[in-house]
Design a protein around this motif. Structure first.
Motif, PDB file in Angstrom:
ATOM      1  N   ARG A   2       5.803   5.909   2.340  1.00 52.04           N
ATOM      2  CA  ARG A   2       6.264   4.552   2.049  1.00 52.04           C
ATOM      3  C   ARG A   2       7.451   4.228   2.942  1.00 52.04           C
ATOM      4  O   ARG A   2       8.398   4.995   3.037  1.00 52.04           O
ATOM      5  CB  ARG A   2       6.669   4.436   0.577  1.00 52.04           C
ATOM      6  N   LEU A   3       7.366   3.092   3.628  1.00 49.26           N
ATOM      7  CA  LEU A   3       8.509   2.524   4.348  1.00 49.26           C
ATOM      8  C   LEU A   3       9.174   1.554   3.395  1.00 49.26           C
ATOM      9  O   LEU A   3       8.535   0.604   2.936  1.00 49.26           O
ATOM     10  CB  LEU A   3       8.057   1.776   5.607  1.00 49.26           C
ATOM     11  N   GLU A   4      10.430   1.800   3.095  1.00 45.47           N
ATOM     12  CA  GLU A   4      11.133   0.962   2.130  1.00 45.47           C
ATOM     13  C   GLU A   4      12.109   0.033   2.844  1.00 45.47           C
ATOM     14  O   GLU A   4      12.694   0.392   3.866  1.00 45.47           O
ATOM     15  CB  GLU A   4      11.900   1.839   1.131  1.00 45.47           C
ATOM     16  N   ASN A   5      12.269  -1.155   2.277  1.00 44.75           N
ATOM     17  CA  ASN A   5      13.281  -2.115   2.733  1.00 44.75           C
ATOM     18  C   ASN A   5      13.087  -2.543   4.195  1.00 44.75           C
ATOM     19  O   ASN A   5      14.019  -2.495   4.986  1.00 44.75           O
ATOM     20  CB  ASN A   5      14.689  -1.536   2.532  1.00 44.75           C
ATOM     21  N   VAL A   6      11.864  -2.932   4.528  1.00 46.01           N
ATOM     22  CA  VAL A   6      11.592  -3.410   5.881  1.00 46.01           C
ATOM     23  C   VAL A   6      11.498  -4.934   5.885  1.00 46.01           C
ATOM     24  O   VAL A   6      11.143  -5.560   4.885  1.00 46.01           O
ATOM     25  CB  VAL A   6      10.282  -2.819   6.464  1.00 46.01           C
ATOM     26  N   ARG A   7      11.840  -5.491   7.036  1.00 39.75           N
ATOM     27  CA  ARG A   7      11.634  -6.924   7.242  1.00 39.75           C
ATOM     28  C   ARG A   7      10.304  -7.093   7.945  1.00 39.75           C
ATOM     29  O   ARG A   7       9.911  -6.283   8.775  1.00 39.75           O
ATOM     30  CB  ARG A   7      12.737  -7.511   8.139  1.00 39.75           C
ATOM     31  N   LEU A   8       9.621  -8.170   7.616  1.00 35.58           N
ATOM     32  CA  LEU A   8       8.385  -8.531   8.295  1.00 35.58           C
ATOM     33  C   LEU A   8       8.656  -9.761   9.147  1.00 35.58           C
ATOM     34  O   LEU A   8       9.613 -10.491   8.913  1.00 35.58           O
ATOM     35  CB  LEU A   8       7.273  -8.804   7.280  1.00 35.58           C
ATOM     36  N   HIS A   9       7.824  -9.997  10.108  1.00 32.92           N
ATOM     37  CA  HIS A   9       7.989 -11.106  11.049  1.00 32.92           C
ATOM     38  C   HIS A   9       8.325 -12.413  10.335  1.00 32.92           C
ATOM     39  O   HIS A   9       7.588 -12.848   9.458  1.00 32.92           O
ATOM     40  CB  HIS A   9       6.715 -11.257  11.875  1.00 32.92           C
ATOM     41  N   GLN A  10       9.429 -13.006  10.706  1.00 32.18           N
ATOM     42  CA  GLN A  10       9.880 -14.306  10.218  1.00 32.18           C
ATOM     43  C   GLN A  10      10.049 -14.354   8.700  1.00 32.18           C
ATOM     44  O   GLN A  10       9.893 -15.406   8.086  1.00 32.18           O
ATOM     45  CB  GLN A  10       8.947 -15.423  10.683  1.00 32.18           C
ATOM     46  N   GLN A  11      10.347 -13.218   8.080  1.00 34.77           N
ATOM     47  CA  GLN A  11      10.589 -13.160   6.645  1.00 34.77           C
ATOM     48  C   GLN A  11      12.030 -12.706   6.408  1.00 34.77           C
ATOM     49  O   GLN A  11      12.494 -11.754   7.037  1.00 34.77           O
ATOM     50  CB  GLN A  11       9.642 -12.167   5.968  1.00 34.77           C
ATOM     51  N   ALA A  12      12.731 -13.364   5.521  1.00 37.04           N
ATOM     52  CA  ALA A  12      14.099 -12.968   5.191  1.00 37.04           C
ATOM     53  C   ALA A  12      14.123 -11.851   4.160  1.00 37.04           C
ATOM     54  O   ALA A  12      15.035 -11.027   4.145  1.00 37.04           O
ATOM     55  CB  ALA A  12      14.880 -14.174   4.677  1.00 37.04           C
ATOM     56  N   ASP A  13      13.131 -11.821   3.275  1.00 35.81           N
ATOM     57  CA  ASP A  13      13.088 -10.819   2.213  1.00 35.81           C
ATOM     58  C   ASP A  13      12.692  -9.452   2.763  1.00 35.81           C
ATOM     59  O   ASP A  13      12.110  -9.336   3.843  1.00 35.81           O
ATOM     60  CB  ASP A  13      12.082 -11.242   1.137  1.00 35.81           C
ATOM     61  N   MET A  19       1.531   3.551   3.012  1.00 33.61           N
ATOM     62  CA  MET A  19       0.459   3.934   3.932  1.00 33.61           C
ATOM     63  C   MET A  19      -0.188   5.231   3.455  1.00 33.61           C
ATOM     64  O   MET A  19       0.488   6.095   2.899  1.00 33.61           O
ATOM     65  CB  MET A  19       1.014   4.124   5.339  1.00 33.61           C
ATOM     66  N   GLU A  20      -1.478   5.321   3.696  1.00 38.29           N
ATOM     67  CA  GLU A  20      -2.223   6.530   3.367  1.00 38.29           C
ATOM     68  C   GLU A  20      -3.233   6.779   4.473  1.00 38.29           C
ATOM     69  O   GLU A  20      -3.968   5.868   4.868  1.00 38.29           O
ATOM     70  CB  GLU A  20      -2.934   6.342   2.024  1.00 38.29           C
ATOM     71  N   ASN A  21      -3.240   7.977   5.006  1.00 40.77           N
ATOM     72  CA  ASN A  21      -4.142   8.345   6.111  1.00 40.77           C
ATOM     73  C   ASN A  21      -4.006   7.386   7.284  1.00 40.77           C
ATOM     74  O   ASN A  21      -5.001   7.020   7.920  1.00 40.77           O
ATOM     75  CB  ASN A  21      -5.594   8.406   5.632  1.00 40.77           C
ATOM     76  N   GLY A  22      -2.780   6.956   7.563  1.00 38.07           N
ATOM     77  CA  GLY A  22      -2.523   6.091   8.699  1.00 38.07           C
ATOM     78  C   GLY A  22      -2.880   4.634   8.494  1.00 38.07           C
ATOM     79  O   GLY A  22      -2.782   3.836   9.415  1.00 38.07           O
ATOM     80  N   LEU A  23      -3.305   4.264   7.294  1.00 39.05           N
ATOM     81  CA  LEU A  23      -3.685   2.880   7.017  1.00 39.05           C
ATOM     82  C   LEU A  23      -2.761   2.282   5.961  1.00 39.05           C
ATOM     83  O   LEU A  23      -2.376   2.954   4.997  1.00 39.05           O
ATOM     84  CB  LEU A  23      -5.130   2.806   6.518  1.00 39.05           C
ATOM     85  N   ILE A  24      -2.427   1.016   6.139  1.00 38.79           N
ATOM     86  CA  ILE A  24      -1.590   0.325   5.167  1.00 38.79           C
ATOM     87  C   ILE A  24      -2.397   0.106   3.892  1.00 38.79           C
ATOM     88  O   ILE A  24      -3.490  -0.456   3.926  1.00 38.79           O
ATOM     89  CB  ILE A  24      -1.084  -1.020   5.730  1.00 38.79           C
ATOM     90  N   GLN A  25      -1.844   0.556   2.769  1.00 39.72           N
ATOM     91  CA  GLN A  25      -2.495   0.395   1.467  1.00 39.72           C
ATOM     92  C   GLN A  25      -1.950  -0.809   0.713  1.00 39.72           C
ATOM     93  O   GLN A  25      -2.676  -1.485  -0.005  1.00 39.72           O
ATOM     94  CB  GLN A  25      -2.320   1.657   0.619  1.00 39.72           C
ATOM     95  N   SER A  26      -0.623  -1.047   0.872  1.00 37.29           N
ATOM     96  CA  SER A  26      -0.031  -2.194   0.174  1.00 37.29           C
ATOM     97  C   SER A  26       1.279  -2.590   0.827  1.00 37.29           C
ATOM     98  O   SER A  26       1.951  -1.772   1.456  1.00 37.29           O
ATOM     99  CB  SER A  26       0.219  -1.863  -1.302  1.00 37.29           C
ATOM    100  N   ILE A  27       1.602  -3.870   0.675  1.00 36.64           N
ATOM    101  CA  ILE A  27       2.898  -4.418   1.076  1.00 36.64           C
ATOM    102  C   ILE A  27       3.400  -5.193  -0.138  1.00 36.64           C
ATOM    103  O   ILE A  27       2.752  -6.144  -0.586  1.00 36.64           O
ATOM    104  CB  ILE A  27       2.776  -5.340   2.299  1.00 36.64           C
ATOM    105  N   THR A  28       4.529  -4.734  -0.679  1.00 38.11           N
ATOM    106  CA  THR A  28       5.069  -5.349  -1.892  1.00 38.11           C
ATOM    107  C   THR A  28       6.552  -5.655  -1.692  1.00 38.11           C
ATOM    108  O   THR A  28       7.195  -5.051  -0.828  1.00 38.11           O
ATOM    109  CB  THR A  28       4.904  -4.399  -3.098  1.00 38.11           C
ATOM    110  N   ASP A  39       6.570  10.460  -0.143  1.00 40.07           N
ATOM    111  CA  ASP A  39       7.579  10.558   0.901  1.00 40.07           C
ATOM    112  C   ASP A  39       7.934   9.153   1.337  1.00 40.07           C
ATOM    113  O   ASP A  39       7.053   8.291   1.472  1.00 40.07           O
ATOM    114  CB  ASP A  39       7.040  11.345   2.098  1.00 40.07           C
ATOM    115  N   SER A  40       9.217   8.920   1.569  1.00 39.68           N
ATOM    116  CA  SER A  40       9.614   7.570   1.956  1.00 39.68           C
ATOM    117  C   SER A  40      10.682   7.611   3.038  1.00 39.68           C
ATOM    118  O   SER A  40      11.396   8.601   3.203  1.00 39.68           O
ATOM    119  CB  SER A  40      10.130   6.784   0.744  1.00 39.68           C
ATOM    120  N   ILE A  41      10.749   6.517   3.750  1.00 43.41           N
ATOM    121  CA  ILE A  41      11.766   6.299   4.776  1.00 43.41           C
ATOM    122  C   ILE A  41      12.405   4.958   4.470  1.00 43.41           C
ATOM    123  O   ILE A  41      11.703   3.955   4.310  1.00 43.41           O
ATOM    124  CB  ILE A  41      11.140   6.268   6.194  1.00 43.41           C
TER     125      ILE A  41
END
Length: 182
Positions: A2-13, A19-28, A39-41
């Motif tokens: 899990r990547l925690e506390n990331v910004r996405l393109h043009q998003q302030a939040d 991710m699981e097996n190299g694929l994104i499972q969810s974005i929340t 495991d998280s970063i």
């Protein structure tokens, strides 16, 4: 992972990406679903970007400047002529070593997808065999698409058509070429 506390393109939040097996499972939204221990970063608000792509490279020729001679005119014609001489001395290990070094540089800069042309006007297809092997060895690190490229032409090179067909049968993903009058 899990990547925690990331910004996405043009998003302030901030968001969490699972991710699981190299694929994104969810974005929340950040912190909204951290029940499962994984495991998280912590990205600390940094921007998450998709991987970079190089849609046109020649891994078989990379890192060969000056071999056998420098392209003094800087023209494509002289470059092709120099390559024609150099490829007579190619070895499997040399191609693989040079291409591997270049791919490590790509990976280090965030490139995850590469489309490489590979010369099919070599009677033994030395570079192609090396790059097919390297593609398999590095498949968990970088996606390599190989384009069968008849550098010296199909009809003008002995067995050009057969070599091109053999390259496709061995595992090239596409056929490339250039107009006759370039």
């Amino acid at each position: 992972m899990r990547l925690e506390n990331v910004r996405l393109h043009q998003q302030a939040d901030l968001y969490d990406i699972v991710m699981e097996n190299g694929l994104i499972q969810s974005i929340t939204p950040a912190g909204s679903d951290r029940t499962a221990p994984v495991d998280s970063i912590d990205a600390n608000g940094r921007l998450a970007l998709p991987p970079f792509v190089d849609p046109h490279v020649h891994l078989d020729t990379c890192l060969t400047a000056g071999e056998p001679v420098w392209n003094r005119s800087g023209t494509l014609f002289e470059g092709i002529q120099n390559w024609s001489e150099h490829k007579k001395t190619l070895t499997h290990d040399d191609v693989k070593s040079r291409a591997s070094r270049a791919l490590q540089w790509y990976i280090g800069q965030g490139v995850q997808h590469v489309r490489s042309h590979v010369d099919t006007t070599d009677p033994s297809l030395t570079a192609l065999h090396a790059l097919l092997e390297l593609r398999e060895e590095m498949r968990d690190l970088i996606d390599i698409q190989l384009v069968a490229f008849p550098q010296e032409g199909i009809p003008s090179f002995p067995n050009g058509k057969q070599l091109l067909e053999q390259a496709m049968q061995l595992g090239c993903d596409a056929v490339g070429g250039m107009p006759k009058q370039w």
